[in-house]
Design a protein around this motif. Sequence first.
Motif, PDB file in Angstrom:
ATOM      1  N   LEU A  96       0.832  -1.205   0.000  1.00  7.75           N
ATOM      2  CA  LEU A  96       0.000   0.000   0.000  1.00  7.75           C
ATOM      3  C   LEU A  96       0.868   1.257   0.000  1.00  7.75           C
ATOM      4  N   SER A  99       2.212   1.791  -3.448  1.00  8.85           N
ATOM      5  CA  SER A  99       1.174   2.148  -4.417  1.00  8.85           C
ATOM      6  C   SER A  99       0.586   3.536  -4.207  1.00  8.85           C
ATOM      7  N   TYR A 100       0.367   3.936  -2.952  1.00  9.39           N
ATOM      8  CA  TYR A 100      -0.373   5.161  -2.687  1.00  9.39           C
ATOM      9  C   TYR A 100       0.466   6.309  -2.143  1.00  9.39           C
ATOM     10  N   LYS A 103       4.125   6.089  -5.177  1.00 14.59           N
ATOM     11  CA  LYS A 103       3.527   6.291  -6.497  1.00 14.59           C
ATOM     12  C   LYS A 103       4.558   6.370  -7.619  1.00 14.59           C
TER      13      LYS A 103
END
Length: 192
Positions: A96, A99-100, A103
């Motif tokens: 996570l 990914s967030y 980025k």
Amino acid sequence: MAPFKEIKEKPVKIDKWDTGALKNALDDGAKKVLIDIHGYKESHRLMDGRLFICTIAIGFALFALVWDYLYPFPLSRNVLMTCALSYFFLMGILTLYLSYIEKGIFLVALEQDRAMMEPDNEWKLSSSLRKYDDTYHLTMIFVDGKTKEERSATVSRRVDNFFDENGVFCFDLYKPVIDRLKQDLSNEKKKD
């Protein structure tokens, strides 16, 4: 004493069909422009966050290993199960995070105020080059240190614009693209 000699760098030569090598060469070129030429300072905060999560996960794995050595399997069953679940939970958090939060950002460069009175401006670079694709996408994000206002600009170019037929990276063709992207964001900053 001998006069200062400019050290000539070896040209970067890569396999033109290796998209990973193409992307890395272009990313390194963008880093060179901001860090070496413009003199910005590289921030490692994003990578430090990733390393912190990984360190905790490895700590759980090492604790399980030592506990199992001291108290062989039937006695260490609950501790091993807890540590294994914690390790996989942290790997989910790491996914996570990548990914967030990260980025795909490969550089965070800090532009320091010359008078050292204002907070540092941040320049973030992220890029993408899909496998079997010839278009490199570079996104530059500017974060104003005072207002925390964020602006971004993206450029998409074919990779053959920056490499010759032998796979040698032509930095002199790539640098103006980075400078223009940076200049466009700087001009927006001055308009506000």
